[in-house]
Design a protein around this motif. Sequence first.
Motif, PDB file in Angstrom:
ATOM      1  N   LEU A  81     -25.197 -25.467  31.127  1.00 27.90           N
ATOM      2  CA  LEU A  81     -26.378 -25.721  31.936  1.00 27.90           C
ATOM      3  C   LEU A  81     -26.063 -25.939  33.416  1.00 27.90           C
ATOM      4  O   LEU A  81     -26.970 -26.179  34.213  1.00 27.90           O
ATOM      5  N   SER A  82     -24.807 -25.844  33.776  1.00 25.95           N
ATOM      6  CA  SER A  82     -24.426 -26.129  35.165  1.00 25.95           C
ATOM      7  C   SER A  82     -25.038 -25.126  36.145  1.00 25.95           C
ATOM      8  O   SER A  82     -25.127 -25.396  37.342  1.00 25.95           O
ATOM      9  N   LYS A  83     -25.500 -23.946  35.654  1.00 24.98           N
ATOM     10  CA  LYS A  83     -26.067 -22.920  36.538  1.00 24.98           C
ATOM     11  C   LYS A  83     -27.597 -22.878  36.522  1.00 24.98           C
ATOM     12  O   LYS A  83     -28.203 -22.038  37.165  1.00 24.98           O
ATOM     13  N   LEU A  84     -28.210 -23.761  35.725  1.00 23.49           N
ATOM     14  CA  LEU A  84     -29.669 -23.777  35.699  1.00 23.49           C
ATOM     15  C   LEU A  84     -30.236 -24.036  37.090  1.00 23.49           C
ATOM     16  O   LEU A  84     -29.626 -24.778  37.866  1.00 23.49           O
ATOM     17  N   PRO A  85     -31.418 -23.464  37.461  1.00 22.75           N
ATOM     18  CA  PRO A  85     -32.326 -22.729  36.571  1.00 22.75           C
ATOM     19  C   PRO A  85     -32.162 -21.211  36.630  1.00 22.75           C
ATOM     20  O   PRO A  85     -33.034 -20.490  36.175  1.00 22.75           O
ATOM     21  N   TYR A  86     -31.064 -20.702  37.208  1.00 23.05           N
ATOM     22  CA  TYR A  86     -30.903 -19.259  37.343  1.00 23.05           C
ATOM     23  C   TYR A  86     -30.589 -18.622  35.995  1.00 23.05           C
ATOM     24  O   TYR A  86     -29.608 -18.958  35.333  1.00 23.05           O
ATOM     25  N   ILE A  87     -31.457 -17.707  35.549  1.00 18.27           N
ATOM     26  CA  ILE A  87     -31.251 -16.998  34.282  1.00 18.27           C
ATOM     27  C   ILE A  87     -31.501 -15.508  34.520  1.00 18.27           C
ATOM     28  O   ILE A  87     -32.472 -15.129  35.188  1.00 18.27           O
ATOM     29  N   SER A  88     -30.634 -14.667  33.995  1.00 16.15           N
ATOM     30  CA  SER A  88     -30.793 -13.223  34.143  1.00 16.15           C
ATOM     31  C   SER A  88     -30.379 -12.541  32.847  1.00 16.15           C
ATOM     32  O   SER A  88     -29.896 -13.182  31.918  1.00 16.15           O
ATOM     33  N   ARG A  89     -30.555 -11.235  32.793  1.00 17.44           N
ATOM     34  CA  ARG A  89     -30.127 -10.474  31.611  1.00 17.44           C
ATOM     35  C   ARG A  89     -28.628 -10.653  31.361  1.00 17.44           C
ATOM     36  O   ARG A  89     -28.188 -10.735  30.219  1.00 17.44           O
ATOM     37  N   ASP A  90     -27.868 -10.699  32.467  1.00 17.63           N
ATOM     38  CA  ASP A  90     -26.409 -10.744  32.342  1.00 17.63           C
ATOM     39  C   ASP A  90     -25.905 -12.030  31.695  1.00 17.63           C
ATOM     40  O   ASP A  90     -24.885 -12.011  30.999  1.00 17.63           O
ATOM     41  N   ASN A  91     -26.584 -13.148  31.950  1.00 15.64           N
ATOM     42  CA  ASN A  91     -26.081 -14.405  31.394  1.00 15.64           C
ATOM     43  C   ASN A  91     -27.028 -15.020  30.361  1.00 15.64           C
ATOM     44  O   ASN A  91     -26.932 -16.201  30.060  1.00 15.64           O
ATOM     45  N   TRP A  92     -27.931 -14.200  29.803  1.00 13.01           N
ATOM     46  CA  TRP A  92     -28.883 -14.711  28.827  1.00 13.01           C
ATOM     47  C   TRP A  92     -28.190 -15.306  27.606  1.00 13.01           C
ATOM     48  O   TRP A  92     -28.563 -16.375  27.106  1.00 13.01           O
ATOM     49  N   SER A  93     -27.159 -14.622  27.103  1.00 15.69           N
ATOM     50  CA  SER A  93     -26.450 -15.116  25.924  1.00 15.69           C
ATOM     51  C   SER A  93     -25.816 -16.482  26.189  1.00 15.69           C
ATOM     52  O   SER A  93     -25.669 -17.305  25.281  1.00 15.69           O
ATOM     53  N   HIS A  94     -25.457 -16.712  27.439  1.00 16.40           N
ATOM     54  CA  HIS A  94     -24.880 -17.983  27.871  1.00 16.40           C
ATOM     55  C   HIS A  94     -25.854 -19.127  27.573  1.00 16.40           C
ATOM     56  O   HIS A  94     -25.479 -20.183  27.037  1.00 16.40           O
ATOM     57  N   TYR A  95     -27.131 -18.909  27.874  1.00 15.37           N
ATOM     58  CA  TYR A  95     -28.139 -19.942  27.672  1.00 15.37           C
ATOM     59  C   TYR A  95     -28.627 -20.005  26.223  1.00 15.37           C
ATOM     60  O   TYR A  95     -29.005 -21.072  25.738  1.00 15.37           O
ATOM     61  N   GLU A  96     -28.617 -18.875  25.544  1.00 20.88           N
ATOM     62  CA  GLU A  96     -28.927 -18.875  24.116  1.00 20.88           C
ATOM     63  C   GLU A  96     -27.920 -19.753  23.362  1.00 20.88           C
ATOM     64  O   GLU A  96     -28.286 -20.505  22.453  1.00 20.88           O
TER      65      GLU A  96
END
Length: 378
Positions: A248-263
């Motif tokens: 979560l250190s990169k929230l709130p930036y979410i993109s297709r490239d790092n979606w699995s990271h947040y999943e």
Amino acid sequence: MLKAILVDDEEPALVHLERLLKADGRVQIAGKYTSAQEGLEYLARHDADVAFLDIGMPEMNGLQAAERIQTLYPHIRIVYVTAYSAYAVEAFELYALDYLLKPVDAARIGKTINRIEEYAMLMSKQPQPVDSEAETNELSVRLFKRLELSGGAVLNGKVKWRTKKAQELFAYLLHLNGTWVAKDRLIETLWREQDQEKAITYLHHSVSRIRWLLREWGVSFTVQYEDDSYRLATSGVRTDVDEFEQALSKLPYISRDNWSHYEHAASLYRGDYLEDHNYDWAETKRINLQMRNFQLICSMARYEMQEMLERSAIQRLLIAQASFPYSDELCRLLMTGYAKLEDRIALKECYTAFELVLFNELGVIPERQTTDLYKQLL
């Protein structure tokens, strides 16, 4: 031949024990001392296999001395020598391989030495981990919902903590993330209802139980003691909370490239921090992680709606609403999702149900922003 030190504040008792050990012939007396401090000073310069400790000594008793020895020299086995049988059960909880009741006789000494030799033989047969196996010996700890451990060299199945306080102490030291905590603070946090003497004994028991379990698990860290303080040196420990916070250190930036990271981060949150244990000292962190998870859910739902994945977003939000039933923000996101799907019935039901919950359970109405959005979407 086994090397031993003898510690007893009564000189005649020391001489008697020395005579019995010499008569048996299997133990070399490396030194005998009338105070625990003298014994520790010897061990700082020389090695030994076993320490025979009298429990009832002034200044530093045998239980305290055993704790120091096990912290600094975990390979040294402890044998208690005491006139009080009430200490016998406590002795085994505090790393004692055996205990001797005074007056000690030759037959009982023989049994103790047999036990020491059997233990030494058992330990010599245990496989020693090598560097290439370091990864498999890593201890993985789950803290979301409940405390669970896996990994280690020999950890299998459910952990037997023996007491709930030993489990709580381990969780608390892990919670402090390797920082030193004073003995008095530990007692105030975990044993405040006990008198000082009992609380100290319970603390010693719990620390020893944790050390024993860590040794059984084959991990490379333990509970450390220094200057009347303790810490759990967490090198080699991986927790789901650490993974979650790192993700979560990169929230709130979410993109297709790092979606699995947040999943992955979302999948780690199986329940609130130590939820099943309900520890008072965990409440602040529990609330903090709750809010971070809430922010993650909302961010992921917004992104899914941008990507025209409204149904996935709605499903995510409905699950979250069970934990946050009074959240206007969740209600607004759900209504937005239903509006994008042009589902006016679900939109109305969503707002009406939320309005009813707030009024019946809290005696309040939705925020103005929520009501305005509802009218606008209709």
